[in-house]
Design a protein around this motif. Structure first.
Motif, PDB file in Angstrom:
ATOM      1  N   TRP A 191       6.047 -57.204 -11.146  1.00 16.88           N
ATOM      2  CA  TRP A 191       6.706 -56.095 -11.924  1.00 16.88           C
ATOM      3  C   TRP A 191       7.686 -55.330 -11.125  1.00 16.88           C
ATOM      4  CZ3 TRP A 191       5.777 -51.045 -10.812  1.00 16.88           C
ATOM      5  CH2 TRP A 191       4.560 -50.615  -9.765  1.00 16.88           C
ATOM      6  N   LYS A 192       7.160 -54.990  -9.831  1.00 17.06           N
ATOM      7  CA  LYS A 192       7.853 -53.964  -8.947  1.00 17.06           C
ATOM      8  C   LYS A 192       9.228 -54.596  -8.768  1.00 17.06           C
ATOM      9  CE  LYS A 192       5.285 -51.994  -6.010  1.00 17.06           C
ATOM     10  NZ  LYS A 192       4.506 -51.807  -4.807  1.00 17.06           N
ATOM     11  N   LEU A 193       9.365 -56.054  -8.342  1.00 18.98           N
ATOM     12  CA  LEU A 193      10.808 -56.434  -8.001  1.00 18.98           C
ATOM     13  C   LEU A 193      11.566 -56.655  -9.232  1.00 18.98           C
ATOM     14  CD1 LEU A 193       9.042 -59.534  -5.872  1.00 18.98           C
ATOM     15  CD2 LEU A 193      10.039 -57.727  -4.950  1.00 18.98           C
ATOM     16  N   ASP A 194      11.026 -56.665 -10.375  1.00 17.62           N
ATOM     17  CA  ASP A 194      11.894 -56.957 -11.423  1.00 17.62           C
ATOM     18  C   ASP A 194      12.569 -55.541 -11.902  1.00 17.62           C
ATOM     19  OD1 ASP A 194      11.142 -59.672 -11.736  1.00 17.62           O
ATOM     20  OD2 ASP A 194       9.621 -59.205 -13.122  1.00 17.62           O
ATOM     21  N   THR A 195      12.224 -54.534 -11.405  1.00 18.44           N
ATOM     22  CA  THR A 195      12.749 -53.078 -11.667  1.00 18.44           C
ATOM     23  C   THR A 195      13.974 -52.995 -11.001  1.00 18.44           C
ATOM     24  OG1 THR A 195      11.880 -52.032  -9.986  1.00 18.44           O
ATOM     25  CG2 THR A 195      10.580 -52.055 -11.915  1.00 18.44           C
ATOM     26  N   GLY A 196      14.564 -53.721 -10.066  1.00 22.83           N
ATOM     27  CA  GLY A 196      15.782 -53.434  -9.549  1.00 22.83           C
ATOM     28  C   GLY A 196      15.803 -52.295  -8.735  1.00 22.83           C
ATOM     29  N   PHE A 197      14.551 -51.831  -8.436  1.00 24.76           N
ATOM     30  CA  PHE A 197      14.389 -50.550  -7.938  1.00 24.76           C
ATOM     31  C   PHE A 197      14.885 -50.858  -6.226  1.00 24.76           C
ATOM     32  CE2 PHE A 197      12.271 -47.520  -5.005  1.00 24.76           C
ATOM     33  CZ  PHE A 197      12.674 -46.109  -5.637  1.00 24.76           C
ATOM     34  N   SER A 198      15.478 -50.059  -5.457  1.00 20.03           N
ATOM     35  CA  SER A 198      15.937 -50.180  -4.153  1.00 20.03           C
ATOM     36  C   SER A 198      16.286 -48.917  -3.382  1.00 20.03           C
ATOM     37  CB  SER A 198      17.236 -51.252  -3.871  1.00 20.03           C
ATOM     38  OG  SER A 198      17.760 -51.357  -2.726  1.00 20.03           O
ATOM     39  N   GLY A 199      15.433 -48.660  -2.427  1.00 20.04           N
ATOM     40  CA  GLY A 199      15.775 -47.479  -1.529  1.00 20.04           C
ATOM     41  C   GLY A 199      15.466 -46.034  -2.606  1.00 20.04           C
ATOM     42  N   ASP A 200      16.338 -45.505  -2.535  1.00 23.58           N
ATOM     43  CA  ASP A 200      16.301 -44.038  -3.280  1.00 23.58           C
ATOM     44  C   ASP A 200      16.961 -44.210  -4.652  1.00 23.58           C
ATOM     45  OD1 ASP A 200      14.833 -42.724  -1.340  1.00 23.58           O
ATOM     46  OD2 ASP A 200      16.716 -42.194  -0.212  1.00 23.58           O
ATOM     47  N   ASN A 201      17.545 -45.393  -5.035  1.00 22.10           N
ATOM     48  CA  ASN A 201      18.201 -45.538  -6.017  1.00 22.10           C
ATOM     49  C   ASN A 201      17.382 -46.094  -7.096  1.00 22.10           C
ATOM     50  OD1 ASN A 201      20.681 -44.764  -4.908  1.00 22.10           O
ATOM     51  ND2 ASN A 201      20.620 -46.848  -3.944  1.00 22.10           N
ATOM     52  N   LEU A 202      17.197 -45.282  -8.338  1.00 16.86           N
ATOM     53  CA  LEU A 202      16.426 -45.730  -9.677  1.00 16.86           C
ATOM     54  C   LEU A 202      17.565 -46.323 -10.611  1.00 16.86           C
ATOM     55  CD1 LEU A 202      13.844 -46.129 -10.893  1.00 16.86           C
ATOM     56  CD2 LEU A 202      14.146 -43.772 -11.835  1.00 16.86           C
ATOM     57  N   ARG A 203      17.536 -47.660 -10.712  1.00 17.00           N
ATOM     58  CA  ARG A 203      18.684 -48.005 -11.612  1.00 17.00           C
ATOM     59  C   ARG A 203      17.909 -48.947 -12.783  1.00 17.00           C
ATOM     60  NH1 ARG A 203      19.946 -50.888  -6.668  1.00 17.00           N
ATOM     61  NH2 ARG A 203      19.141 -52.985  -7.786  1.00 17.00           N
ATOM     62  N   PRO A 204      18.392 -48.722 -14.007  1.00 18.30           N
ATOM     63  CA  PRO A 204      18.046 -49.133 -15.197  1.00 18.30           C
ATOM     64  C   PRO A 204      18.129 -50.536 -15.267  1.00 18.30           C
ATOM     65  CG  PRO A 204      19.412 -47.400 -15.769  1.00 18.30           C
ATOM     66  CD  PRO A 204      19.601 -47.687 -14.234  1.00 18.30           C
ATOM     67  N   ALA A 205      17.234 -51.358 -15.878  1.00 17.73           N
ATOM     68  CA  ALA A 205      17.283 -52.833 -16.113  1.00 17.73           C
ATOM     69  C   ALA A 205      18.706 -53.249 -16.741  1.00 17.73           C
ATOM     70  CB  ALA A 205      16.241 -53.368 -16.871  1.00 17.73           C
ATOM     71  N   ALA A 206      19.200 -54.184 -16.769  1.00 16.22           N
ATOM     72  CA  ALA A 206      20.400 -54.607 -17.472  1.00 16.22           C
ATOM     73  C   ALA A 206      20.375 -54.148 -18.887  1.00 16.22           C
ATOM     74  CB  ALA A 206      20.899 -56.054 -16.935  1.00 16.22           C
ATOM     75  N   GLY A 207      21.239 -53.611 -19.167  1.00 20.11           N
ATOM     76  CA  GLY A 207      21.365 -53.194 -20.801  1.00 20.11           C
ATOM     77  C   GLY A 207      20.684 -52.101 -21.225  1.00 20.11           C
ATOM     78  N   ALA A 208      19.740 -51.233 -20.462  1.00 20.79           N
ATOM     79  CA  ALA A 208      19.028 -50.554 -20.648  1.00 20.79           C
ATOM     80  C   ALA A 208      19.549 -48.949 -20.302  1.00 20.79           C
ATOM     81  CB  ALA A 208      17.690 -50.638 -20.108  1.00 20.79           C
ATOM     82  N   GLU A 209      19.466 -48.043 -21.575  1.00 19.98           N
ATOM     83  CA  GLU A 209      19.983 -46.795 -21.191  1.00 19.98           C
ATOM     84  C   GLU A 209      19.170 -45.856 -20.251  1.00 19.98           C
ATOM     85  OE1 GLU A 209      20.291 -45.036 -24.982  1.00 19.98           O
ATOM     86  OE2 GLU A 209      22.021 -46.432 -25.788  1.00 19.98           O
ATOM     87  N   GLU A 210      17.824 -46.097 -19.918  1.00 19.34           N
ATOM     88  CA  GLU A 210      16.861 -45.427 -19.087  1.00 19.34           C
ATOM     89  C   GLU A 210      15.976 -46.353 -18.322  1.00 19.34           C
ATOM     90  OE1 GLU A 210      14.699 -42.653 -21.403  1.00 19.34           O
ATOM     91  OE2 GLU A 210      16.383 -41.486 -22.040  1.00 19.34           O
ATOM     92  N   PRO A 211      15.646 -45.760 -17.313  1.00 23.95           N
ATOM     93  CA  PRO A 211      14.926 -46.683 -16.486  1.00 23.95           C
ATOM     94  C   PRO A 211      13.617 -47.023 -17.277  1.00 23.95           C
ATOM     95  CG  PRO A 211      15.748 -44.662 -15.159  1.00 23.95           C
ATOM     96  CD  PRO A 211      16.183 -44.572 -16.683  1.00 23.95           C
ATOM     97  N   SER A 212      13.208 -48.249 -16.960  1.00 22.09           N
ATOM     98  CA  SER A 212      11.865 -48.740 -17.432  1.00 22.09           C
ATOM     99  C   SER A 212      10.703 -47.881 -17.163  1.00 22.09           C
ATOM    100  CB  SER A 212      11.606 -50.213 -17.358  1.00 22.09           C
ATOM    101  OG  SER A 212      11.490 -50.344 -15.991  1.00 22.09           O
ATOM    102  N   VAL A 213       9.604 -48.038 -17.712  1.00 15.34           N
ATOM    103  CA  VAL A 213       8.157 -47.389 -17.367  1.00 15.34           C
ATOM    104  C   VAL A 213       7.987 -47.777 -15.738  1.00 15.34           C
ATOM    105  CG1 VAL A 213       5.905 -47.245 -17.399  1.00 15.34           C
ATOM    106  CG2 VAL A 213       7.181 -47.239 -19.652  1.00 15.34           C
ATOM    107  N   ASP A 214       8.177 -49.181 -15.423  1.00 11.73           N
ATOM    108  CA  ASP A 214       7.658 -49.730 -14.263  1.00 11.73           C
ATOM    109  C   ASP A 214       8.774 -48.868 -13.501  1.00 11.73           C
ATOM    110  OD1 ASP A 214       6.004 -51.223 -15.180  1.00 11.73           O
ATOM    111  OD2 ASP A 214       7.140 -53.242 -15.409  1.00 11.73           O
ATOM    112  N   ALA A 215      10.000 -48.843 -13.672  1.00  8.82           N
ATOM    113  CA  ALA A 215      10.933 -48.409 -12.582  1.00  8.82           C
ATOM    114  C   ALA A 215      10.582 -46.987 -12.337  1.00  8.82           C
ATOM    115  CB  ALA A 215      12.488 -48.652 -13.041  1.00  8.82           C
TER     116      ALA A 215
END
Length: 216
Positions: free
Chosen positions: A37-61
Motif C-alpha cells: 500500500w505504501k509503495l503504491d502511493t508514489g510517495f518519495s522523500g519529502d514529496n507527496l504526489r497524488p496518484a495518477a488522475g487524482a486531484e488530492e493525495p489518497s488516504v494512504d499517501a
C-alpha cells in the motif's frame, strides 16, 4: 514535549515480518505484501504526489507523509537496518536499504550486539549503533530529538521490548489485507496490563486499515 511513537505495518494475523528473514528476503517470505500500500502511493522523500488522475493525495499517501511529521529521531533494530547477523563487515560495509539519501533526515539509533562507527549519509541521515539495548537507544534518541517525537520503526523484537517496558505512548498499525502464517509477531511476550489502549483514529485505505492508539 517528546512522545515515543511506534509505527508498523502488520498482517491480518499479527505478523510484522514473514518467516525466513535473510539478506535477500529482509521482510521475510511474503513480508513485502505488508508494505505494498505504501509503495503504491508514489510517495518519495519529502514529496507527496497524488496518484495518477487524482486531484488530492489518497488516504494512504497522507498517512505516509504523516510518518515524518514532528519526528526528531528514530530507533530501529539490526534486522530493519539490514546487513545480516554477526559482526559488521569492514571490506564492503552495509549502509542500509535506502541508498545514499534515506528517508529519515534525522538521527537514527540502530540496536545491535556489534559495535560500529557512526554512519553519516546525505540529507542529515546519521546512523548511530547502540550496543546497550533498546532502553539505552531510546534514551539517546530522546536526547537527540530536541523536543520532537521519537519514532520506533521496528522490528518486532525491539517493539515488544519497549512495549513491555511501558515506553511507547502511541501505536499506529497499518493492517494489510494479507495473511503471512508465521514470522515475527507483534505483542509477543507483552503483558496485557502493559498496554491500556484507547482507539484514537481509524482510516480506510486501499487494502489496508490504519489504526492509531493512545497508550495509557
Amino acid at each position: 514535549m517528546t512522545r515515543v511513537r511506534l509505527d508498523l505495518c502488520i498482517s491480518a494475523d499479527g505478523y510484522v515480518a514473514g518467516p525466513d528473514q535473510r539478506p535477500d528476503e529482509p521482510l521475510g517470505v511474503g513480508g513485502i505484501r505488508l508494505h505494498q500500500w505504501k509503495l503504491d502511493t508514489g510517495f518519495s522523500g519529502d514529496n507527496l504526489r497524488p496518484a495518477a488522475g487524482a486531484e488530492e493525495p489518497s488516504v494512504d499517501a497522507q498517512v505516509v507523509a504523516e510518518l515524518f511529521d514532528g519526528v526528531g529521531a528514530y530507533v530501529m533494530g539490526r534486522k530493519m537496518f539490514g546487513g545480516g547477523p554477526g559482526p559488521w563487515p569492514t571490506d564492503e560495509p552495509w549502509n542500509g536499504w535506502w541508498g545514499e539519501d534515506p528517508p529519515y533526515h534525522a538521527p537514527v539509533f540502530v540496536i545491535t550486539h556489534h559495535p560500529r562507527e557512526t554512519l553519516e549519509l546525505e540529507g542529515g541521515n546519521v546512523f548511530h549503533f547502540v550496543t546497550e539495548g533498546p532502553q539505552r537507544a531510546l534514551e539517546l534518541a530522546r536526547e537527540a530529538a530536541g523536543g520532537q517525537d521519537v519514532m520506533v520503526s521496528g522490528g518486532a523484537d525491539v517493539a515488544n521490548q519497549l512495549l513491555a517496558a511501558g515506553a511507547i505512548e502511541e501505536i499506529q498499525l497499518h493492517v494489510a489485507a494479507a495473511i503471512l502464517g508465521g514470522g515475527e509477531r507483534l505483542f509477543e511476550g507483552v503483558p496485557a496490563d502493559a498496554l491500556p489502549l484507547s482507539l484514537d483514529r481509524v482510516l480506510q485505505g486501499a487494502d489496508v486499515t490504519h489504526l492509531r492508539y493512545r497508550v495509557g
